[in-house]
Design an enzyme around this catalytic site. Structure first.
Site, short mmCIF file in Angstrom:
data_model
loop_
_atom_site.label_atom_id
_atom_site.label_comp_id
_atom_site.label_asym_id
_atom_site.label_seq_id
_atom_site.Cartn_x
_atom_site.Cartn_y
_atom_site.Cartn_z
N CYS A 133 17.69 -32.73 29.19
CA CYS A 133 18.18 -33.83 28.33
C CYS A 133 17.12 -34.28 27.31
CB CYS A 133 18.63 -35.00 29.18
SG CYS A 133 17.56 -35.33 30.58
N HIS A 246 17.87 -42.00 27.10
CA HIS A 246 16.44 -41.68 27.04
C HIS A 246 15.95 -42.02 25.64
CE1 HIS A 246 16.94 -39.92 30.86
NE2 HIS A 246 16.66 -38.66 30.62
P1 NAP Z 1 23.77 -36.16 41.27
O1 NAP Z 1 24.37 -37.40 40.75
O2 NAP Z 1 22.86 -36.25 42.43
O3 NAP Z 1 24.94 -35.12 41.61
C1 NAP Z 1 24.72 -33.90 42.26
C2 NAP Z 1 26.01 -33.09 42.34
O4 NAP Z 1 25.76 -31.83 42.96
C3 NAP Z 1 27.07 -33.79 43.20
O5 NAP Z 1 28.35 -33.53 42.69
C4 NAP Z 1 26.88 -33.09 44.54
O6 NAP Z 1 28.01 -33.16 45.36
C5 NAP Z 1 26.65 -31.68 44.05
N1 NAP Z 1 26.11 -30.85 45.11
C6 NAP Z 1 25.04 -31.11 45.90
N2 NAP Z 1 24.91 -30.13 46.83
C7 NAP Z 1 25.90 -29.24 46.60
C8 NAP Z 1 26.31 -28.03 47.22
N3 NAP Z 1 25.65 -27.54 48.26
N4 NAP Z 1 27.40 -27.38 46.73
C9 NAP Z 1 28.07 -27.88 45.69
N5 NAP Z 1 27.76 -29.03 45.07
C10 NAP Z 1 26.68 -29.70 45.52
O7 NAP Z 1 22.93 -35.42 40.15
P2 NAP Z 1 23.24 -35.31 38.57
O8 NAP Z 1 22.42 -36.31 37.86
O9 NAP Z 1 24.71 -35.28 38.34
O10 NAP Z 1 22.55 -33.92 38.25
C11 NAP Z 1 23.02 -32.73 38.81
C12 NAP Z 1 22.19 -31.58 38.27
O11 NAP Z 1 22.45 -31.43 36.88
C13 NAP Z 1 20.67 -31.79 38.38
O12 NAP Z 1 20.16 -31.38 39.61
C14 NAP Z 1 20.16 -30.95 37.25
O13 NAP Z 1 20.00 -29.60 37.63
C15 NAP Z 1 21.29 -31.08 36.23
N6 NAP Z 1 20.95 -32.09 35.22
C16 NAP Z 1 20.72 -31.67 34.01
C17 NAP Z 1 20.40 -32.57 33.03
C18 NAP Z 1 20.07 -32.07 31.71
O14 NAP Z 1 19.10 -32.59 31.23
N7 NAP Z 1 20.82 -31.19 31.12
C19 NAP Z 1 20.33 -33.92 33.26
C20 NAP Z 1 20.57 -34.36 34.52
C21 NAP Z 1 20.90 -33.42 35.49
P3 NAP Z 1 28.17 -34.32 46.51
O15 NAP Z 1 28.60 -35.55 45.77
O16 NAP Z 1 29.24 -33.77 47.38
O17 NAP Z 1 26.84 -34.46 47.16
O1 3JN Z 2 14.89 -36.88 34.98
C1 3JN Z 2 15.60 -36.79 33.98
O2 3JN Z 2 15.74 -37.74 33.19
C2 3JN Z 2 16.30 -35.52 33.68
C3 3JN Z 2 16.40 -34.70 34.90
C4 3JN Z 2 16.85 -33.49 34.90
C5 3JN Z 2 16.86 -32.70 36.12
C6 3JN Z 2 16.91 -33.34 37.35
C7 3JN Z 2 16.88 -32.59 38.52
C8 3JN Z 2 16.77 -31.23 38.47
C9 3JN Z 2 16.79 -31.31 36.05
C10 3JN Z 2 16.80 -30.64 34.72
O3 3JN Z 2 17.85 -30.68 34.08
O4 3JN Z 2 15.80 -30.07 34.30
C11 3JN Z 2 16.71 -30.59 37.23
C12 3JN Z 2 16.59 -29.10 37.22
O5 3JN Z 2 17.62 -28.46 37.08
O6 3JN Z 2 15.47 -28.62 37.39
#
Ligand code: NAP
Ligand code: 3JN
Length: 339
Positions: A133, A246
């Site tokens: 992000c 952010h």
């Molecule tokens: P979050 O609110 O903690 O949500 C995590 C999601 O993953 C929930 O839907 C969870 O399901 C699911 N999950 C966990 N374990 C799983 C499994 N074994 N099988 C299938 N689904 C599972 O986190 P978030 O903020 O949405 O972020 C999720 C991910 O997106 C991060 O880890 C990161 O890799 C990515 N992300 C990317 C950006 C970016 O900058 N592009 C920003 C933020 C996050 P349950 O509800 O059932 O636990």
């Molecule tokens: O911390 C933030 O503001 C952005 C977080 C992104 C994030 C959180 C958990 C795992 C990532 C990411 O998108 O880089 C990951 C990950 O996939 O490594």
């Protein structure tokens, strides 16, 4: 490769999370041509109902045959899940847009911000990575400046909201704030220190070079997206007690001189950017105003008086929208445009 269709079967993996929820909302708001939406999360969420276009959809857990019949799968369930399941999904014939860091730096996987490098979508082999992000909002602004004046170096400091850590961190900030205002002690489960009324110069793990993984993501991803390894980037990433958006302070050094007015003019024409900059009227972007918006807002544009060709600015974007869900949906939109 995606076949041209009127409507597509779409899956969101990690649908119950902070990003997943925003993804489902964004698909509906942008009227993405969804034939059927499948929602996946962990076994904990199996059977949970989520709303999409006034209909309830049951959340499923992932199985080996889950991806049959799916055209586009958008993943936001963390890097470990993407490592295992994205190749399974791609093997089943769907195109994966992955929000995690798992595939971003893989030379076989394009890392795409549609306003910056849509051309990289052409060479995908089944998986397309969505950048971090903090990187996304920065490159949307850097690209038009690079095109006009060649960027040599960027110094960035981020002020990142807790929603970047996910739903548990949103809950923790709310709980700690409530506890402190009621004269109760706080519990720290998500961050190593109290985040309410505090600022933490620490996002993701520390690496051997003293930087955090989040900081190095900004350094490396920027070069890949911009297609220019010569751009030097140094970052300090900081968590602040803000729920959404952010903010980033950027110091940009260019080869060619640009005045602050020239930068304002360039960014006013840039796709996905809004210049919001009138300091005489206290006009500059702030997180609570930009929450829910699609564009990256830019203000405080001024010349760096300590170097010959330097510009300072302040940029703010909604990390769950442009920083994650919206950018992923925009990638999917580009894919169907060219299918
Ligand atoms: P979050 O609110 O903690 O949500 C995590 C999601 O993953 C929930 O839907 C969870 O399901 C699911 N999950 C966990 N374990 C799983 C499994 N074994 N099988 C299938 N689904 C599972 O986190 P978030 O903020 O949405 O972020 C999720 C991910 O997106 C991060 O880890 C990161 O890799 C990515 N992300 C990317 C950006 C970016 O900058 N592009 C920003 C933020 C996050 P349950 O509800 O059932 O636990
Ligand atoms: O911390 C933030 O503001 C952005 C977080 C992104 C994030 C959180 C958990 C795992 C990532 C990411 O998108 O880089 C990951 C990950 O996939 O490594």
């Amino acid at each position: 490769m995606l076949k041209k269709k009127q409507k597509y079967v779409v899956a969101v993996v990690g649908a119950t999370g902070a990003v997943g929820n925003e993804m489902v909302k964004t698909l509906a708001e942008r009227n993405f041509p969804v034939d059927k939406l499948r929602l996946f999360a962990s076994e904990r969420s199996e059977g949970k109902k989520m709303e999409f276009r006034d209909k309830e959809i049951s959340v499923e857990s992932l199985k080996d045959n889950s991806f049959g019949g799916i055209d586009i799968a958008i993943f936001s369930a963390g890097a470990e899940r993407s490592k295992i399941w994205a190749p399974v999904a791609a093997q089943s014939g769907c195109v994966v847009v992955d929000n995690s860091s798992q595939w971003r730096m893989d030379p076989e996987v394009p890392l795409v911000v549609p306003e910056v490098n849509p051309h990289d979508l052409k060479w995908h082999k089944g998986i397309i990575a969505n950048p971090n992000c903090s990187t996304i909002q920065m490159v949307v602004v850097l690209k038009p400046i690079h095109d006009a004046a060649r960027i040599k170096r960027v110094v960035v400091t981020t002020f990142q909201s807790v929603s970047g850590t996910g739903q548990k961190a949103i809950d923790e900030l709310l709980q700690q704030t409530t506890d402190l205002l009621n004269f109760r002690g706080v519990k720290c489960n998500v961050y190593p220190y109290q985040i309410a009324f505090n600022v933490l110069p620490h996002i993701d793990k520390f690496l051997e070079n003293g930087y955090t993984k989040e900081e190095m993501k900004m350094v490396n991803e920027t070069k890949k997206i911009m297609g220019d390894n010569s751009i030097r980037v140094t970052a300090t990433t900081v968590r602040v007690p803000v729920f959404r958006c952010h903010s980033e302070s950027l110091n940009i050094e260019t080869e060619k001189k640009l005045t602050a007015n020239e930068v304002r003019a360039i960014l006013s024409e840039a796709p996905g950017v809004v210049v919001y900059d009138a300091p005489d009227k206290n006009i500059y972007p702030i997180a609570i105003d930009v929450a829910g918006k699609d564009e990256t807002y830019v203000g405080r544009i001024r010349e760096d008086e300590t170097i010959e060709n330097g510009i300072n600015m302040w940029i703010v974007a909604d990390n769950l929208r442009k920083g994650a869900a919206l950018n992923a949906v925009q990638i999917a939109e580009k894919l169907i445009e060219t299918a």
